[in-house]
Design an enzyme around this catalytic site. Structure first.
Site, mmCIF file in Angstrom:
data_model
loop_
_atom_site.group_PDB
_atom_site.id
_atom_site.type_symbol
_atom_site.label_atom_id
_atom_site.label_comp_id
_atom_site.label_asym_id
_atom_site.label_seq_id
_atom_site.Cartn_x
_atom_site.Cartn_y
_atom_site.Cartn_z
ATOM 1 N N ASP A 256 0.832 -1.198 0.000
ATOM 2 C CA ASP A 256 0.000 0.000 0.000
ATOM 3 C C ASP A 256 0.876 1.262 0.000
ATOM 4 O O ASP A 256 1.938 1.281 0.634
ATOM 5 C CB ASP A 256 -0.872 -0.033 1.269
ATOM 6 C CG ASP A 256 -1.974 0.998 1.231
ATOM 7 O OD1 ASP A 256 -2.792 0.953 0.303
ATOM 8 O OD2 ASP A 256 -2.011 1.868 2.137
ATOM 9 N N GLU B 167 1.510 -0.243 -4.827
ATOM 10 C CA GLU B 167 0.540 0.754 -5.253
ATOM 11 C C GLU B 167 1.279 2.066 -5.457
ATOM 12 O O GLU B 167 1.763 2.662 -4.490
ATOM 13 C CB GLU B 167 -0.541 0.956 -4.187
ATOM 14 C CG GLU B 167 -1.524 2.042 -4.587
ATOM 15 C CD GLU B 167 -2.279 2.674 -3.426
ATOM 16 O OE1 GLU B 167 -3.334 3.259 -3.662
ATOM 17 O OE2 GLU B 167 -1.795 2.608 -2.272
#
Ligand SMILES: *[C@@H]1O[C@H](CO)[C@@H](O)[C@H](O)[C@H]1NC(C)=O
Ligand SMILES: *[C@@H]1O[C@H](CO)[C@@H](O)[C@H](O)[C@H]1NC(C)=O
Ligand SMILES: *[C@@H]1O[C@H](CO)[C@@H](O)[C@H](O)[C@H]1NC(C)=O
Ligand SMILES: *[C@@H]1O[C@H](CO)[C@@H](O)[C@H](O)[C@H]1NC(C)=O
Ligand SMILES: *[C@@H]1O[C@H](CO)[C@@H](O)[C@H](O)[C@H]1NC(C)=O
Ligand SMILES: *[C@@H]1O[C@H](CO)[C@@H](O)[C@H](O)[C@H]1NC(C)=O
Ligand SMILES: *[C@@H]1O[C@H](CO)[C@@H](O)[C@H](O)[C@H]1NC(C)=O
Length: 533
Positions: A222, A246
């Protein structure tokens, strides 16, 4: 001999935790799940989940484990689940409760909302027995709090020096994007100081242990671009598995600097995602040049386009059906994600035509769909079956890169290996449009569109023409020789080894590429015998 012995010992001692590399993951296709939203335990109220309420709906690691057939029957060979670490447990916040799992409190503990350590192990074991991989989402950049001066005693990192001091992000200033805090003042996301050596070593030890304990095969990272780049090689090295980050950025140059030895194995391909929206969404720019241009940029800027993650939806972008009304636009864009470079990823519910727009409406519960066998589910099944077949039947389909054959504003024809894909943005209504693509095939080459089982004739100059008088359907032309043992269009399927693990075409080859403990032990014994030690 001594070298071999050392090698064998190191294999047997240290690969007892599975370690799937980028090479292994390239072959996979991934179904993305928010654990809370995938499946309910038996007997639960099927009508009680409203995504607007931003609270727990009841999905767990066990309910995923008990409902894997739906994913495996569609040919997916891996799942990615939302974060497993302990989250904030206090009163409801202005943004609801942490049903999504991204509000980390103590990363070193599991989130008991979603089950026990045994439940997570059971999910991992069940996936492996099916020849499938487990990818876990991890949040390293930040923890979550309700103020800028939280009580640190409840977190994995308890020293103030292990966090960057509070500052709101000044977007566009890289240092600020990496060191200041995401979130806002209602829900703060204290930024972990990933330059602090005590943080680096504790995070490395933590991820190594997590991956080993739960036999995790890969990590989705993330907010990867909000951490200093130098942090990643050490962290992912300690994890010993494929890391996909990400990097929420539509610019190919900005995003792809995060892929490579200096950073991560791969990133989620937001640049191509944005180009697919520009090219296919209806209504929309319907700008096919945006896609051909992006394909060229990715080729130039990616250290390996075949490792990038291809997607059309996730928990942060609007569902495709909320930005495009025409299902053919979805089917054409999906076909791109499977037949071009990269690892196809499908976000749960995409196959059910869910249409939630922004967070939290794009995190619908899956169960009201009754897990129906929809046209989109069937397309995903077909695309997985073909991709899995091509992976098994050829040496180099996966690693050969896409070549654009031709394009207009309405269509694009490209080739990967010996497979030609022709996609259009004209949508469902019949259109008086023809696209001609020039292939390297000779006019004696027989090719079949595996989506309709129609044969396509190749012209004298290698040209092939597709017309859309029945609407803008995707076309995938596979040369006759490659259809052998494919199970498509009257061809026999390859004989599949019996047993649970063999349902998806790729599962047997995937499993053998990465022996489990039993195989490994047997192999070890056999090798020792062969070496007469
Ligand atoms: C960028 O942000 C950092 C961290 O907040 C700050 O120290 C620095 O002055 C900023 N640079 C510019 C050019 O604004
Ligand atoms: C906090 O949440 C409230 C309610 O959602 C919202 O109106 C407000 O703008 C938020 N405040 C900040 C600082 O973001
Ligand atoms: C289409 O995309 C290309 C390439 O990104 C861009 O240069 C062009 O301005 C776009 N055209 C329209 C009409 O948006
Ligand atoms: C979905 O429906 C198609 C077409 O009827 C069928 O071939 C396929 O086996 C079904 N898939 C599942 C998982 O039931
Ligand atoms: C399709 O387009 C061609 C060329 O523009 C035109 O000659 C033809 O009449 C059109 N056919 C129909 C059915 O509209
Ligand atoms: C290929 O040849 C056909 C005629 O056989 C012609 O109509 C077409 O324009 C040619 N296509 C290309 C891409 O050169
Ligand atoms: C893979 O291909 C071989 C032939 O090359 C075939 O015998 C085998 O059954 C295939 N396996 C799967 C799972 O498709």
């Amino acid at each position: 001999m001594q070298y071999l012995l050392n090698l064998l010992l190191s294999l047997s001692l240290f690969t007892s935790a599975y370690a799937a590399t980028a090479e292994d993951w390239r072959k996979r296709s991934i179904y993305q799940i928010i654990t809370d939203r995938y499946a309910l335990p038996e007997g639960a109220d099927l009508n009680a989940c409203d995504p607007a309420k931003q609270t727990f709906c009841g999905g767990t690691w066990k309910t995923i484990k008990d409902n894997l057939d739906y994913i495996q029957n569609a040919g997916f060979t891996a799942i990615w689940i939302s974060p497993v670490s302990q989250n904030y447990e206090g009163p409801r916040t202005p943004y609801g409760d942490p049903y999504h799992g991204y509000w980390i409190a103590d990363a070193s503990k599991l989130n008991d909302r979603f089950g026990t350590a045994d439940d997570l192990k059971a999910l991992s074991d069940e996936l492996h027995s099916r020849g499938m991989y487990l990818m876990v989402d991890v949040v390293v950049n930040n923890v979550m709090a309700l103020s800028t001066k939280p009580d640190l005693s409840t977190y994995m990192f308890k020293q103030e020096s292990q966090y960057h001091p509070y500052c709101p992000i000044d977007w566009g200033n890289t240092t600020s994007e990496q060191n200041c805090w995401l979130g806002d003042l209602n829900v703060t996301l204290p930024d972990v100081n990933t330059q602090d050596p005590t943080v680096v070593s504790a995070y490395s030890a933590w991820i190594k242990a997590l991956v080993q304990e739960f036999n995790i095969d890969g990590l989705r990272i993330d907010a990867a671009k909000h951490v200093d780049m130098q942090f990643w090689p050490q962290f992912c090295g300690a994890a010993g598995v494929y890391c996909i980050g990400e990097v929420f950025d539509a610019d190919a140059g900005q995003a792809l600097q995060w892929q490579g030895k200096q950073a991560l194995d791969a990133i989620l391909n937001y640049p191509v995602y944005n180009a697919l929206v520009a090219a296919f969404a209806i209504p929309g720019a319907q700008n096919m040049s945006a896609l051909t241009d992006m394909i060229a940029q990715v080729k130039q800027k990616s250290s390996d386009p075949t490792l990038l993650g291809n997607f059309l939806e996730d928990q942060d972008v609007p569902r495709w059906a909320s930005i495009s009304v025409d299902p053919q636009s979805l089917w054409n864009a999906m076909t791109f994600n499977w037949m071009s470079d990269g690892i196809p990823i499908m976000y749960y519910g995409q196959e059910q035509g869910f249409n939630g727009n922004a967070d939290p409406m794009n995190r619908e519960p899956l169960w009201p769909s009754k897990y129906a066998n929809t046209t989109t589910y069937q397309l995903a099944t077909t695309l997985n079956k073909l991709r899995n077949h091509l992976i098994n039947a050829t040496e180099d389909w996966l690693t050969s890169q896409v070549q654009v054959l031709s394009s207009t504003q309405e269509a694009i024809a490209f080739m990967k290996g010996d497979v030609v894909t022709i996609l259009t943005n004209v949508g469902s209504p019949p259109a008086n449009v023809t696209i001609a693509a020039r292939t390297p095939f000779s006019n004696s080459q027989s090719t079949t569109d595996i989506l309709t089982c129609t044969q396509f004739a190749i012209g004298s100059n290698g040209s092939v023409e597709v017309e859309y008088s029945k609407g803008g359907r995707p076309v995938i032309l596979v040369p006759e020789e490659l259809l052998e043992n494919s199970g498509f269009c009257g061809h026999n399927a390859a004989t599949v080894v019996s047993g649970k693990g063999a349902q998806g075409a790729v599962t047997t080859s995937g499993a053998s590429a990465r022996p489990g403990p039993v195989l490994l032990a047997a192999g070890f014994a056999a090798l020792l015998a062969a070496l007469a030690l």
